[in-house]
Design a protein around this motif. Structure first.
Motif: not given
Length: 827
Positions: A491-492, A494-498, A501
Motif C-alpha cells: 500500500k502506498d 503517501t499516494a496523495d503526496r508528491t 513534498s
C-alpha cells in the motif's frame, strides 16, 4: 595548433581502443577453455581466477580512459556497452574468489610478479561518466537542498562557524584587553632593545683592547666561509643523488607545469566536443528515421506482406493446413522470419516434423525398458556426489554482452576507413542500418494485424470443415488454463503526496542530509606487500587501507553508479564498515555519495530518536525514505553506530531514545529491494561486539573490517596530510621516524595533530624554521592510540561471523566445501 593536437590524440586513443579490444577478444577466447573443465586443486583454481581478474582490471582501466577521451558518439555507445560488461565480469570473478577463499581480501603478489605489473596497476578506478552524465541533475538537487535548508533555518554554512551575539559592555571589555595586550608587547620589545644595548656596552668594556692582527682575523673568516661553502656543496650533491635515485621528488615537483594546464584546457574542449557530437547524433536519429519512413516505408510493408503470404502457401502445400499465426506476446511474425529466408523457414518446418516423430519413438522405447534397481540408483548418486565435489565456474551474465560488443567491433570498426571523418562526428550510414531495423519492426506490428485477418479469411474460405473442431479444442484449452496468482502490492501510504513534498519533509526532519564533498582518492592508503607471505605461513593478515578502498569501489560505487551493472551483477544490498574510531568509516560513506551523486539518508538511532513516534509513525518514516530513495536513485541509507539497533541489552541511559526501533523492519526492507533499486544500506560501527551477532549478520550482507593504518600507509598519510595543510617537507623532517613512532594511531589522530601544529603562524615561519618530527610527536602523546588488544577484539569478533567461521574452518584443515555446508546450516 589545437586541431593538429586533437587529431594526434584521437589517433592515439583509437589505437589504444583497438589494442584493448584485441586483448579482450583473446581473453574471451581463453576463459571458456579454462573455466568449463571442473577442477579440484584450490590453488590452481584461485590462480586462474586471480589471473583473469587482474587482466580484466587492466582492460577496464584502458577502456575507461578511452571512453572518457574518444569523441565519436557511436564508438562511445559500443565502448560503454563493453565497459559495463567488463565491470560486471570483474564483480562476478570477485564473488567467485570470495566463495573459494572464504574471505573478502585477496593478495596477488606472485601473480603480479608473473605478469610484470606494479601493485598500483591493480587499483580500480571510478568511471568519470558516473558524475559527468548527471552533473546538471546533481547540481539542481544540491541547489534545492540548500534552498530548503536555508528556508528552514538549518543552513550548513552557519553550522560550521557558529557566531554568538554578546552584549556591548562585554565586547568593549574584550577590545580593551586586546589593546592593552598589544601595548604590553610593544613595551616589552622596547625594553628588550634597551637591555641589549646596555649588555653590549658592558661587554666592550670588559674585553678592553680590540684585535689588531688583520691576518689572523682574515684567516678565521676564511675557515668559516670555506666550511659553510663545502657544507652547501655537499648538501646539493646529496640532494641531486637522491633525486637521481628516485628517493626525493624533483625541485618543481609540486608546482603545476604548463603541460598540465594545457592538458586541462584540452580536456575541457574535448568534453564540449563530446556533448556537441552527442546532441548532433540524437537529432540525426530522429531526422534519418523520418526520411526512411517517407522513402522506404511502403516498400518494406509490401515486402513483409509478400513474405508472409508466401509462408502461408508453402505451409499449406507441405502440411495440408494453414499455420497458426504467432501472438503479439510471442513476437508475431518476427519469430519466424528473424534473419531467415523463406526457404530456411520451410526447412525448419520439415525439421520440426521429423523431431516430433523421433521424440514419439524415444518415449515408446523408454516405456519398454525395465526400471533401475536401488543399487544402480545408489551408484549414480555416488558418481553425482564426486562430480559435485569438483569446482565449476558459475555461468556469467556479462560474457554474452562482451562477446556481442567484440563482434560488433570486428564487423563495423576493426577495418573501417575513417579518413573522411576528420572531426570524428557520427556516421549516417550506421544510423540508417539501425533505424531501418527499427522501422521494419514497427511496420511489422501493423502488417501482423492485417495478415492475421487475412489468414482467418483464408481458413474460412478453404478449411471450413477443419476450422470448427479446432476452435472447440482451443476453447477447452482456454478453460483449462490456471488463473495467475495476483501478487500483493504494498500500500502506498503517501499516494496523495508528491515526491517534492516528501523530499522537503525528510530534509526538514534531518533524515535526508547533504553529503560532504569527499573523493575516494582522499582515503589514502598503501598496498599490503606481505599478505601472500603471511597466508603461506597460515597467518591471517589485517587488510590494508588500499584493500578497503577497492572493496568500497566494487561493492558500493560501481553498482550504484551503473544501472546495467547493478541489475545483473551479484547483488549487494547492505554493507557494514566495522573498525575503531578515527579509521575513516564516515568518510567512506560520504565518498560513496560523492563519487556516484547519490542521496544520503541518515537513519542512525540518535538521528531518528523522537521523530515519527509510534508504530504507524515508524512505518510512515520508512515508507517515505525508501519511496524518495527509489525515485531519486542512486541512494545510500546510512546507519551510524548501527550496533545500537541490534543491542544485546540496551543501556539505561539510552532506553528513552529507543535505539532498537529499526531492528525488525530492516530484514523486511532488504527483502523488498529489487535489482532495479539502486539503494545501498551502509552501517558503521565502533563496537560490533555489543550487538546480537545472528540478527546483525542477517541484515548486513557484506562485512568489511576497516583496520588502523600500517607503517606504509602511515608514511604516505603523514606526507600527504602535511602537504595538504600547507606544510613543506624538508630533510629536517624525518617522516619515516614519524610513521614508526605513531604505530597504533589512526588517520583521525594524524589529521588532528597536523591541524594543531600547522597554524597560520607556524606555516609562515617554515622558511626560517623548518618543520621537525618532535613538534608532531609532542602533540600526539596526549592522544590514546588503538592498542593491539582492541584490534584483536575486532579480529575475534569477525571470526564469529558466517564468513569468518568458514574461513577459520578452512585454515584449520577442513575443506572449503565442508565450511560452506556448515555455514549454510547455521545461517
Amino acid at each position: 595548433m589545437t586541431p593538429c593536437l586533437s587529431t594526434e590524440e584521437n589517433r592515439m586513443y583509437n589505437k589504444m581502443w583497438h589494442q584493448t579490444q584485441e586483448a579482450l577478444g583473446a581473453l574471451l577466447d581463453k576463459e571458456p577453455q579454462k573455466m568449463v573443465e571442473p577442477q579440484r586443486n584450490q590453488a590452481f583454481i584461485f590462480q586462474t581466477l586471480a589471473t583473469f581478474y587482474i587482466k580484466y582490471v587492466q582492460i577496464f582501466r584502458n577502456l575507461e580512459n578511452v571512453y572518457d577521451q574518444i569523441v565519436h558518439p557511436q564508438k562511445r555507445i559500443l565502448i560503454r556497452k563493453v565497459l559495463d560488461g567488463v565491470m560486471g565480469r570483474i564483480l562476478e570473478l570477485k564473488n567467485e574468489m570470495v566463495e573459494l577463499e572464504l574471505t573478502e581480501f585477496h593478495y596477488f603478489d606472485d601473480i603480479l610478479q608473473d605478469l610484470k605489473l606494479a601493485p598500483q596497476q591493480l587499483d580500480i578506478p571510478i568511471p568519470k561518466y558516473f558524475l559527468k552524465e548527471k552533473l546538471e541533475v546533481i547540481k539542481g538537487r544540491e541547489k534545492i537542498l540548500a534552498q530548503i535548508l536555508a528556508d528552514s533555518g538549518i543552513d550548513t554554512s552557519d553550522m560550521k562557524y557558529p557566531v554568538k551575539s554578546i552584549p556591548l559592555d562585554q565586547a568593549v571589555k574584550l577590545i580593551q584587553i586586546a589593546e592593552r595586550a598589544r601595548q604590553g608587547r610593544l613595551r616589552a620589545l622596547f625594553m628588550k632593545q634597551i637591555y641589549l644595548q646596555e649588555y653590549r656596552a658592558k661587554q666592550s668594556k670588559t674585553l678592553g683592547k680590540k684585535v689588531t692582527d688583520a691576518w689572523a682575523a682574515a684567516l678565521c673568516i676564511q675557515k668559516v666561509w670555506r666550511r659553510f661553502h663545502q657544507c652547501k656543496k655537499t648538501e646539493k650533491l646529496r640532494e641531486e643523488e637522491m633525486i637521481f635515485l628516485g628517493m626525493n621528488p624533483p625541485p618543481l615537483f609540486n608546482e603545476v607545469s604548463a603541460t598540465v594546464i594545457q592538458a586541462e584546457k584540452v580536456d575541457r574542449l574535448r568534453n564540449e566536443v563530446q556533448t556537441k557530437h552527442e546532441e548532433d547524433y540524437r537529432e540525426a536519429l530522429v531526422t534519418i528515421k523520418n526520411d526512411l519512413k517517407l522513402i522506404e516505408g511502403l516498400d518494406i510493408k509490401e515486402n513483409l506482406q509478400d513474405q508472409i503470404r508466401h509462408w502461408f502457401i508453402e505451409c499449406r502445400n507441405l502440411t495440408g493446413t494453414f499455420p497458426d499465426y504467432p501472438d503479439i506476446e510471442e513476437g508475431g511474425s518476427a519469430i519466424i522470419f528473424s534473419n531467415k529466408t523463406i526457404q530456411q523457414v520451410i526447412e525448419d518446418i520439415i525439421a520440426n516434423q521429423e523431431e516430433e516423430e523421433k521424440n514419439e519413438k524415444k518415449k515408446k522405447e523408454k516405456e519398454k525398458q525395465p526400471k533401475k534397481t536401488k543399487k544402480q540408483k545408489k551408484g549414480t548418486k555416488g558418481k553425482n556426489k564426486e562430480e559435485d565435489e569438483k569446482w565449476k565456474m558459475s555461468p556469467s551474465l556479462f560474457l554474452p554482452a562482451m562477446k556481442e560488443g567484440c563482434n560488433a567491433y570486428k564487423e563495423i570498426w576493426m577495418n573501417k576507413d575513417e579518413s573522411w571523418n576528420f572531426s570524428q562526428d557520427f556516421d549516417p550510414e550506421l544510423i540508417k542500418e539501425e533505424k531501418r531495423k527499427e522501422l521494419e519492426s514497427e511496420i511489422r506490428v501493423q502488417v501482423d494485424e492485417l495478415m492475421r485477418q487475412e489468414l482467418k479469411n483464408l481458413k474460412l474460405a478453404v478449411d471450413r470443415e477443419r476450422e470448427h473442431p479446432a476452435k472447440a479444442g482451443k476453447k477447452k484449452k482456454k478453460k483449462g488454463k490456471k488463473k495467475e496468482k495476483k501478487t500483493k502490492k504494498d500500500k502506498d501510504l503517501t499516494a496523495d503526496r508528491t515526491i517534492e513534498s516528501l523530499y522537503k519533509e525528510l530534509v526538514e526532519e534531518g533524515l535526508l542530509i547533504q553529503a560532504l564533498k569527499v573523493n575516494l582518492s582522499d582515503y589514502i592508503g598503501e598496498y599490503s606487500y606481505l599478505g601472500t607471505t603471511l597466508r603461506q605461513v597460515s597467518i591471517e593478515p589485517m587488510p590494508s587501507l588500499l584493500d578497503v578502498r577497492q572493496l568500497i569501489t566494487l561493492y558500493g560505487i560501481w553498482p550504484l553508479g551503473s544501472a546495467a551493472v547493478h541489475e545483473k551483477a551479484p547483488l549487494v544490498k547492505s554493507l557494514l564498515l566495522a573498525g575503531p574510531s578515527g579509521v575513516g568509516k564516515k568518510m567512506l560513506v560520504h565518498a560513496i555519495c560523492t563519487e556516484t551523486g547519490a542521496n544520503l539518508f541518515n537513519l542512525s538511532s540518535s538521528n531518528i530518536a523522537g521523530k515519527y513516534p509510534g508504530k504507524n509513525g515508524l512505518q510512515m518514516m520508512l515508507h517515505a525514505v525508501f519511496k524518495v530513495a527509489r525515485q531519486l536513485q542512486p541512494s545510500v541509507v546510512w546507519i551510524e553506530d548501527t550496533e545500537k539497533t541490534f543491542y544485546k541489552k540496551v543501556p539505561n541511559a539510552e532506553k528513552t531514545n529507543e535505539p532498537k526501533r529499526l531492528k525488525r523492519h530492516l530484514p523486511q526492507i532488504l527483502k523488498l529491494l529489487k535489482p532495479d533499486d539502486r539503494i545501498l544500506i551502509v552501517g558503521t560501527t565502533r563496537r560490533p561486539f555489543d550487538a546480537e551477532l545472528q540478527s546483525f549478520c542477517k541484515v548486513y550482507q557484506k562485512i568489511i573490517l576497516v583496520p588502523r593504518p600500517d607503517y606504509a600507509s602511515r608514511y604516505v598519510l603523514w606526507k600527504q596530510i602535511i602537504e595538504r595543510n600547507g606544510g613543506v617537507l624538508t630533510s629536517a623532517l624525518n617522516v619515516s621516524c614519524l610513521a614508526k613512532v605513531t604505530d597504533g594511531f589512526t588517520q583521525g589522530h594524524i589529521v588532528k595533530v597536523v591541524k594543531a601544529v600547522l597554524t597560520d603562524q607556524r606555516i609562515r615561519r617554515q622558511i626560517h624554521k623548518p618543520l621537525t618530527a618532535v613538534e608532531f610527536i609532542t602533540t600526539i602523546t596526549s592522544m590514546n592510540p588503538v592498542y593491539k588488544e582492541e584490534e584483536e577484539s575486532f579480529k575475534n569478533w569477525y571470526a564469529k561471523t558466517p564468513l569468518g567461521k568458514k574461513r577459520a574452518l578452512a585454515i584449520t584443515g577442513g575443506s572449503t566445501e565442508k565450511a560452506k555446508d556448515k555455514g549454510k546450516r547455521k545461517e
